[in-house]
Design a protein around this motif. Structure first.
Motif, PDB file in Angstrom:
ATOM      1  N   LEU A  82      20.397  44.755 -91.553  1.00  0.00           N
ATOM      2  CA  LEU A  82      21.317  43.770 -92.118  1.00  0.00           C
ATOM      3  C   LEU A  82      22.562  44.514 -92.577  1.00  0.00           C
ATOM      4  O   LEU A  82      22.688  44.902 -93.741  1.00  0.00           O
ATOM      5  CB  LEU A  82      20.638  43.017 -93.263  1.00  0.00           C
TER       6      LEU A  82
ATOM      7  N   SER B 214      22.241  35.291 -87.748  1.00  0.00           N
ATOM      8  CA  SER B 214      21.045  34.828 -88.443  1.00  0.00           C
ATOM      9  C   SER B 214      21.396  34.077 -89.720  1.00  0.00           C
ATOM     10  O   SER B 214      22.232  34.518 -90.510  1.00  0.00           O
ATOM     11  CB  SER B 214      20.161  36.037 -88.783  1.00  0.00           C
TER      12      SER B 214
ATOM     13  N   GLU C  53      21.824  40.325 -87.911  1.00  0.00           N
ATOM     14  CA  GLU C  53      20.704  41.246 -87.750  1.00  0.00           C
ATOM     15  C   GLU C  53      21.102  42.210 -86.633  1.00  0.00           C
ATOM     16  O   GLU C  53      21.016  41.870 -85.451  1.00  0.00           O
ATOM     17  CB  GLU C  53      19.435  40.498 -87.352  1.00  0.00           C
TER      18      GLU C  53
ATOM     19  N   VAL D 113      15.418  45.186 -87.528  1.00  0.00           N
ATOM     20  CA  VAL D 113      16.471  44.413 -88.184  1.00  0.00           C
ATOM     21  C   VAL D 113      17.243  45.326 -89.120  1.00  0.00           C
ATOM     22  O   VAL D 113      16.663  45.946 -90.011  1.00  0.00           O
ATOM     23  CB  VAL D 113      15.880  43.232 -88.989  1.00  0.00           C
TER      24      VAL D 113
END
Length: 410
Positions: A311, A351, A269, A309
Motif C-alpha cells: 500500500l 482498491s 495495491e 500487497v
C-alpha cells in the motif's frame, strides 16, 4: 449517443465493446494506450471462486505479522503510512463480520454475472481461444493452516462453489514438484485463466477498433458537465465532448472524479511479479501460496510469479526486492523451478476499503458512470462490469443489485 470511456485497460475496453454492442458510438481515451497498466501484468486469472473480500477478520489476524516483514505479503512503506491511515481505518471497519457478509454476497453476485457473461463475450470478440480452464490449487503448510482456511471454504460451499480438499499424495498427482512442507491443499476447478492478460487486452483493443471505435492517447485531468453533455478536459489538448462518460482509469480514477466534487477513497495495491521463461517449471495449474500472499501462473508467454500487497500510492519508486523475495520463495516451494531469465514488473491495483469496486453514476451528473476499484479482480470482473456499465448507459435495469457498489457509499 456518443460515449467516451476513460481508460484502455481490461475494464475500460470491455465496457467500450459492450457499449458498442448496444449500438453506441464510443471513443476510448488513455494516458498511455491499451494494456499499459495492471491489465498487462496481472496473473491472468478469472478467479470466480475468490468471493471472500480482502477486508476480513482473517486478514486482521495475519496483518500484524505480515507488516513486520517489509518484503512480506502485506506492507506499508513508512513514507506512506500517515497518508494511508484514513483508508486503513475504513478497511478495519470493513472487516466487521456483518460488513464481510454483505461484501461477500455482493462479490458473489458480481462473480456469478461475470462468469455467465464471459464466454459469450469472448466468442463475440474473437478471443475464445485464449481461455484456459486448468483450475487453481491452494496449498497449506500443515494441518493447522488448512483448518484455519475451512471457514472460507464453508462460505464458498454455501454459494455453490465446487472444490476438493487434498492430501499430499493427491496434490502430487495433480501438480508434481511441490516441496514436502505443503501437506494439504484445496483444488478449485472453476478457476479459469487467460493465455496472457496483455495479449488479451490488446486483442480487445483491436476488436474495438475493427468495430469502428477510436482510441486516443491523452492525459485526462478533469470532467465538466452541463445540461447537454460532458466535456473531457485533457492536458495540452482541446476538450472532447460526449453525451456520456465512463470513468474506468484504474488507480488514477479518483483523481479525475475530484473534478466532479467527489472524494472517493481509492488506494493502490502495488503488485509485483517476475515472468520466467516458459520452461522454468512444469506447471499444471495455477498455484496459490495463501500464507505467503502470492501465486504462480502459466501464461502463453511464460511463468508468472507474483502477488502480495504494498500500500504505497502512485508516486513512491518501485521496490523490486519484493519481486526478488517472492521468486526466492517460489524456488524453495518448487525445488525444480529454474529462476533465471525473469522479467520484473510492478503495477497499480485500484482498491477500495471494502474490497468492492465502484460501479454506478457520479453524484454530480447521471451522464458520468464510474467503473473502477476492482483491486485484485479487474480481469475476473471485467465482463460483468461491462454488462452493468452498458445497462447504465442505456437506461436498462441492472443485471444485479448495484447498491453495494454505489460509488458514494463511503
Amino acid at each position: 449517443m456518443s460515449v467516451v470511456v476513460i481508460g484502455a485497460g481490461v475494464i475500460g475496453l470491455s465496457a467500450a465493446l459492450a457499449a458498442q454492442a448496444r449500438g453506441m458510438q464510443v471513443t476510448v481515451i488513455d494516458r498511455i494506450g491499451p494494456a499499459a497498466g495492471a491489465s498487462a501484468g496481472n496473473a491472468g486469472a478469472f478467479a470466480f471462486t475468490d468471493i471472500l473480500p480482502l477486508a476480513s477478520p482473517g486478514i486482521l489476524r495475519k496483518a500484524p505479522k505480515w507488516l513486520l516483514d517489509p518484503l512480506g505479503p502485506l506492507s506499508v512503506p513508512p513514507a506512506y503510512a500517515l497518508q494511508i491511515a484514513p483508508w486503513m481505518y475504513r478497511f478495519w471497519r470493513a472487516c466487521a463480520p456483518g460488513a464481510v457478509a454483505a461484501s461477500t454476497a455482493a462479490q458473489t453476485a458480481l462473480m456469478d454475472l461475470s462468469k455467465a457473461e464471459l464466454e459469450p463475450f469472448l466468442a463475440a470478440t474473437g478471443t475464445r481461444s485464449m481461455l484456459e480452464k486448468r483450475g487453481n490449487l491452494q496449498v497449506y503448510e500443515g494441518e493447522a493452516e488448512m483448518r484455519a482456511a475451512l471457514p472460507g471454504w464453508a462460505a464458498r460451499a454455501a454459494h455453490g462453489i465446487a472444490f476438493q480438499h487434498m492430501n499430499a499424495t493427491e496434490m502430487a498427482a495433480l501438480q508434481p514438484g511441490l516441496a514436502p512442507r505443503f501437506t494439504h491443499g484445496t483444488f478449485t476447478p472453476g478457476w479459469y485463466s487467460i493465455a496472457d492478460p496483455k495479449l488479451y487486452t490488446t486483442a480487445l483493443a483491436e476488436r474495438f477498433r475493427a468495430n469502428g471505435g477510436t482510441i486516443l492517447q491523452a492525459d485526462v485531468v478533469a470532467l465538466q458537465h452541463d445540461s447537454d453533455g460532458v466535456s473531457v478536459i485533457c492536458a495540452g489538448a482541446d476538450p472532447i465532448r460526449a453525451g456520456q462518460v465512463v470513468l474506468a482509469a484504474g488507480a488514477f480514477s479518483h483523481l479525475i472524479a475530484r473534478s466532479l466534487g467527489e472524494r472517493i477513497p481509492l488506494e493502490t495495491e502495488r503488485g509485483y511479479n517476475t515472468t520466467l521463461p516458459a520452461d522454468a517449471f512444469d506447471l499444471r495449474c495455477q498455484l496459490t501460496f495463501g500464507g505467503h500472499g502470492f501465486v504462480i501462473s502459466r501464461l502463453s508467454t511464460g511463468l508468472r510469479v507474483g502477488g502480495a500487497v504494498e500500500l504505497g500510492g502512485l508516486k513512491l519508486p518501485p521496490n523490486y526486492k519484493r519481486a526478488d523475495a517472492m521468486l526466492q520463495k517460489a524456488k524453495a516451494f518448487l525445488p525444480g523451478l529454474k529462476p533465471e531469465g525473469g522479467v520484473q514488473w510492478m503495477g497499480f491495483r485500484p482498491s477500495l476499503p471494502d474490497s468492492l469496486p465502484a460501479i454506478g453514476r457520479a453524484r454530480a451528473t447521471a451522464r458520468v458512470v464510474y467503473a473502477f476499484g476492482h483491486g485484485h479482480l479487474g480481469l475476473t470482473q471485467s465482463v460483468g462490469t461491462a454488462r452493468l456499465v452498458a445497462d447504465l448507459l442505456t437506461g436498462q435495469a441492472a443485471a444485479i443489485n448495484l447498491a453495494p457498489f454505489n460509488p458514494q457509499r463511503f
